[in-house]
Design a protein around this motif. Structure first.
Motif, mmCIF file in Angstrom:
data_model
loop_
_atom_site.group_PDB
_atom_site.id
_atom_site.type_symbol
_atom_site.label_atom_id
_atom_site.label_comp_id
_atom_site.label_asym_id
_atom_site.label_seq_id
_atom_site.Cartn_x
_atom_site.Cartn_y
_atom_site.Cartn_z
ATOM 1 N N HIS A 1 3.901 -9.303 -3.344
ATOM 2 C CA HIS A 1 4.284 -8.095 -3.617
ATOM 3 C C HIS A 1 4.101 -8.023 -5.058
ATOM 4 O O HIS A 1 3.406 -6.867 -5.601
ATOM 5 N N ASP A 2 4.608 -8.939 -5.958
ATOM 6 C CA ASP A 2 4.437 -8.945 -7.502
ATOM 7 C C ASP A 2 2.985 -8.953 -7.701
ATOM 8 O O ASP A 2 2.377 -8.119 -8.709
ATOM 9 N N SER A 3 2.115 -10.024 -6.956
ATOM 10 C CA SER A 3 0.807 -9.982 -7.279
ATOM 11 C C SER A 3 0.061 -8.900 -6.833
ATOM 12 O O SER A 3 -0.828 -8.483 -7.788
ATOM 13 N N LEU A 4 0.205 -7.997 -5.711
ATOM 14 C CA LEU A 4 -0.356 -6.834 -5.470
ATOM 15 C C LEU A 4 -0.063 -5.784 -6.439
ATOM 16 O O LEU A 4 -1.047 -4.891 -6.770
ATOM 17 N N MET A 5 1.173 -5.942 -7.095
ATOM 18 C CA MET A 5 1.452 -4.766 -7.870
ATOM 19 C C MET A 5 0.819 -4.956 -9.344
ATOM 20 O O MET A 5 0.389 -4.206 -9.863
ATOM 21 N N ALA A 6 0.596 -6.207 -9.639
ATOM 22 C CA ALA A 6 0.085 -6.526 -10.915
ATOM 23 C C ALA A 6 -1.347 -6.104 -10.728
ATOM 24 O O ALA A 6 -1.967 -5.563 -11.770
ATOM 25 N N ARG A 7 -2.084 -6.189 -9.585
ATOM 26 C CA ARG A 7 -3.659 -5.868 -9.618
ATOM 27 C C ARG A 7 -3.383 -4.314 -9.416
ATOM 28 O O ARG A 7 -4.392 -3.653 -10.020
ATOM 29 N N LEU A 8 -2.608 -3.660 -9.068
ATOM 30 C CA LEU A 8 -2.430 -2.167 -8.900
ATOM 31 C C LEU A 8 -2.498 -1.772 -10.194
ATOM 32 O O LEU A 8 -3.259 -0.510 -10.838
ATOM 33 N N ASP A 9 -1.575 -2.147 -10.819
ATOM 34 C CA ASP A 9 -1.285 -1.636 -12.318
ATOM 35 C C ASP A 9 -2.757 -1.805 -13.110
ATOM 36 O O ASP A 9 -2.719 -0.916 -13.962
ATOM 37 N N ARG A 10 -3.369 -3.005 -12.701
ATOM 38 C CA ARG A 10 -4.672 -3.159 -13.747
ATOM 39 C C ARG A 10 -5.649 -2.195 -13.417
ATOM 40 O O ARG A 10 -6.818 -1.973 -13.934
ATOM 41 N N LEU A 11 -5.576 -1.527 -12.027
ATOM 42 C CA LEU A 11 -6.533 -0.600 -11.716
ATOM 43 C C LEU A 11 -5.915 0.744 -12.061
ATOM 44 O O LEU A 11 -6.161 1.763 -11.213
ATOM 45 N N GLU A 12 -5.424 0.888 -13.326
ATOM 46 C CA GLU A 12 -4.902 2.177 -13.599
ATOM 47 C C GLU A 12 -5.549 3.387 -13.075
ATOM 48 O O GLU A 12 -5.356 4.723 -12.543
ATOM 49 N N PRO A 13 -6.931 3.591 -13.588
ATOM 50 C CA PRO A 13 -7.780 4.812 -13.057
ATOM 51 C C PRO A 13 -7.788 5.057 -11.657
ATOM 52 O O PRO A 13 -7.886 6.421 -11.469
ATOM 53 N N VAL A 14 -7.659 3.985 -10.681
ATOM 54 C CA VAL A 14 -7.887 4.512 -9.420
ATOM 55 C C VAL A 14 -6.403 4.172 -8.543
ATOM 56 O O VAL A 14 -6.199 4.393 -7.389
ATOM 57 N N LYS A 15 -5.318 3.685 -9.495
ATOM 58 C CA LYS A 15 -4.108 3.583 -8.861
ATOM 59 C C LYS A 15 -3.468 4.899 -8.109
ATOM 60 O O LYS A 15 -3.060 4.633 -6.863
ATOM 61 N N GLU A 16 -3.643 6.038 -8.534
ATOM 62 C CA GLU A 16 -3.266 6.999 -7.978
ATOM 63 C C GLU A 16 -3.832 7.601 -6.645
ATOM 64 O O GLU A 16 -3.398 7.789 -5.703
ATOM 65 N N LEU A 17 -5.277 6.906 -6.784
ATOM 66 C CA LEU A 17 -6.061 7.155 -5.343
ATOM 67 C C LEU A 17 -5.605 6.504 -4.458
ATOM 68 O O LEU A 17 -5.477 6.757 -3.226
ATOM 69 N N ILE A 18 -5.342 4.851 -4.640
ATOM 70 C CA ILE A 18 -4.966 4.074 -3.859
ATOM 71 C C ILE A 18 -3.392 4.473 -3.152
ATOM 72 O O ILE A 18 -3.194 4.329 -2.088
ATOM 73 N N GLN A 19 -2.734 5.222 -3.949
ATOM 74 C CA GLN A 19 -1.502 5.404 -3.557
ATOM 75 C C GLN A 19 -1.498 6.776 -2.726
ATOM 76 O O GLN A 19 -0.849 6.615 -1.653
ATOM 77 N N LEU A 20 -2.424 7.522 -2.844
ATOM 78 C CA LEU A 20 -2.584 8.609 -1.834
ATOM 79 C C LEU A 20 -3.032 8.142 -0.553
ATOM 80 O O LEU A 20 -2.678 8.701 0.394
ATOM 81 N N GLY A 21 -3.985 7.117 -0.676
ATOM 82 C CA GLY A 21 -4.393 6.767 0.513
ATOM 83 C C GLY A 21 -3.140 6.048 1.323
ATOM 84 O O GLY A 21 -3.432 5.936 2.622
#
Length: 589
Positions: A149-169
């Motif tokens: 979970h921490d690993s996935l969250m770290a990757r999501l945080d580094r994808l800041e420009p598209v983080k909102e999009l993946i959250q929506l998905g």
């Protein structure tokens, strides 16, 4: 028929060439999908088909223990294989100290190995040294995430420009369409395309299809979970509401899967809309005879209704949902279902406060069926139903009133009077327009009265008439197109054949009934048909086989809560077979 068509498609392919089928994550499968694979497993014994199914250890598959099935437990990957996978992801050797941490923290779980390696590569921890990576500087103690979970969250945080999009998905579901995400996202079309491509490049999601037909699928459910859990609860509810409202506007999407809309409205905290869509989903499932799914959706609706403040509309909804649940459980578990009775009792209690005669009448038919072997408890309900039919003069109400009167006389031993009442049902009943009653009330009064008439004709010595009527039972059940009615017809026609001591006839209908009931999950009637198949074996002189089959069927019949009146008769029938086998002491016990 849908399941049969899917199985036939695989078998036809296997006639042309060997077939490999891979089904992943079957622990998330719905009951109808599990039923499909169970049906397929019964057919592929000698076919050129290899079916590979993956599931989590906590899931118990319904086909477990079958001789044709081999279970393989997948162990965690070895250190050697874990290191090879990490290097495959990185493309070149990792520094030994980094690789050691990856090996220690991932514990041989492939998804964690992939995601942790990518998280390290995307961080500033490493630098490219041509044919290998090296550590850029001193390695902080918490530089490498400790959990998936921490690993996935770290990757999501580094994808800041598209983080909102993946959250929506993630809010939409395990997969989401380009059309829907474009409707929901605030990004301009050009930026949306760039962001979606970046998501695909990250390999957190995959895509299939092209242009507006593109569908994006999360690499793994845990990736979706991590993205979903990273959203604040209030924001999450708003996103679910947005998704639900968008889907609701698309009539085709809403009609194709109302259960999805119900879940989004539910998670958005919009209970009233969720209840309506859960009920729609249940009725759609019921129309497809997916009874288990229908029960599940109605139970979700009832959960939300229980949490809401009661008003006149809520009371009406509770009556309808409890009644519908009772009807479905009668079909699934038989006339003696305790769960069905509990729902009918609740519906009956609530319906006293309404002036809706039609709704009250439907509740009464259900509770009378549930109480059918306990006459004293159902007498006042029976009297009220007959009184309503007398007041309204409605033809359907009169049909059920005569059927109820007939059953009451039948169980009182007044067989000729019962036959008169059942004849009134046959005069009023029109199969061309009354076939829908089986779907509305869970039982067809015309069919039920024919069954009872055949039994009463036998009881009064009218053997030829009883046989002729039982043939009409089978014919009518096939014309109705209502699986429960057909299963009921097979089981009770085989029962009547036993009464008349006609083994060949009992075998024919018991065989048809056992197969049909097994396919549709009608456990009570499946047990009865299996019991009569055992009795036929005894008539053929195969006593040990008969006793084993009848004993197991009787145990199953008891398990589903059947009435003592039939259990005692079946037990006596089994005792007589012990006598035929010259095992008298066991028979006497």
């Amino acid at each position: 028929r849908t399941i049969a068509a899917q199985v036939a498609q695989v078998m036809e392919l296997a006639n042309q060439r060997p077939v490999l089928m891979i089904v992943e994550d079957v622990h998330w499968a719905d009951p109808s999908t599990l039923e499909t694979f169970a049906a397929l497993l019964e057919r592929i014994d000698s076919a050129r088909v290899l079916l590979i199914i993956t599931y989590r250890p906590e899931f118990t598959p319904p086909w477990q223990g079958q001789s044709r099935v081999t279970a393989l437990s997948l162990a965690r990957m070895s250190r050697k294989d874990t290191a090879a996978l990490a290097e495959q992801v990185s493309g070149k050797p990792l520094p030994p100290e980094v690789l050691d941490q990856i090996l220690a923290k991932t514990d041989g779980v492939p998804l964690f190995v992939e995601e942790l390696t990518k998280a390290v590569l995307e961080s500033r921890l490493l630098s490219d040294a041509g044919d290998h990576y090296r550590v850029s500087g001193p390695m902080p103690a918490l530089a490498i995430p400790s959990t998936l979970h921490d690993s996935l969250m770290a990757r999501l945080d580094r994808l800041e420009p598209v983080k909102e999009l993946i959250q929506l998905g993630a809010v939409v579901g395990r997969e989401f369409s380009h059309k829907l995400i474009a409707t929901l996202s605030s990004l301009p079309p050009a930026q949306l395309e760039v962001a979606l491509n970046q998501l695909v490049t990250s390999e957190l999601v995959f895509k299939r299809g092209a242009a507006l037909d593109t569908v994006y699928v999360f690499k793994h459910a845990l990736v979706q979970d991590a993205a979903y859990e990273s959203i604040l609860k209030s924001r999450r509810q708003q996103l679910h509401a947005n998704v639900a409202n968008s889907l609701e506007k698309d009539a085709q999407l809403a009609q194709s899967d109302p259960g999805v809309l119900a879940q989004h409205f539910d998670r958005a905290g919009l209970s009233e809309a969720a209840i309506q869509w859960y009920v729609r989903a249940a009725l759609q499932a019921k129309s497809r005879f997916a009874s288990i799914e229908a029960v599940r959706d109605l139970e979700r609706a009832l959960r939300l209704l229980g949490a809401a403040a009661p008003d006149d509309r809520q009371v009406t909804q509770r009556i309808d949902v409890n009644t519908e649940l009772g009807m479905l459980l009668l079909m699934l578990e038989g006339y003696h279902s305790q769960r069905a009775l509990e729902h009918f009792i609740e519906a009956e209690k609530l319906s006293r406060s309404t002036d809706d005669v039609a709704r009250r009448f439907r509740v009464l038919t259900g509770i009378i069926v549930s109480f059918r072997w306990r006459r004293l408890e159902s007498n006042h309900f029976r009297d009220e139903l007959i009184a309503i039919a007398g007041l309204t003069g409605d033809r359907v109400h009169r049909i059920y009133a005569h059927a109820v009167c007939g059953e009451s006389l039948m169980f009182a031993g007044r067989y000729k009077g019962a036959l008169v009442e059942f004849e009134q049902v046959h005069l009023l009943y029109d199969e061309r327009i009354d076939a829908a009653l089986a779907f509305q009330y869970s039982n067809d009064p015309g069919l039920l009265s024919l069954v009872n008439s055949a039994c009463m004709q036998w009881e009064t010595g009218q053997f030829d008439s009883g046989l002729s009527t039982s043939e009409r039972v089978i014919l009518l059940s096939q014309q109705l197109g209502h699986p429960y009615s057909q299963a009921f017809a097979y089981s009770w026609t085989s029962d009547l054949a036993y009464y008349m001591w006609l083994p060949d006839r009992a075998r024919r209908y018991a065989d048809l009934g056992a197969e049909f009931c097994h396919k549709h999950g009608f456990s009570l009637m499946h047990a009865l048909c299996t019991f009569h198949r055992g009795w036929v074996h005894a008539e053929e002189g195969h006593y040990d086989e008969a006793i084993e089959q009848m004993t197991q069927a009787l145990i199953r019949y008891r398990e589903v809560g059947s009435a003592a009146i039939f259990v005692s008769r079946m037990t006596a029938q089994l005792a007589s077979v012990y006598g035929m086998a010259n095992r008298c002491e066991e028979g006497l016990r």
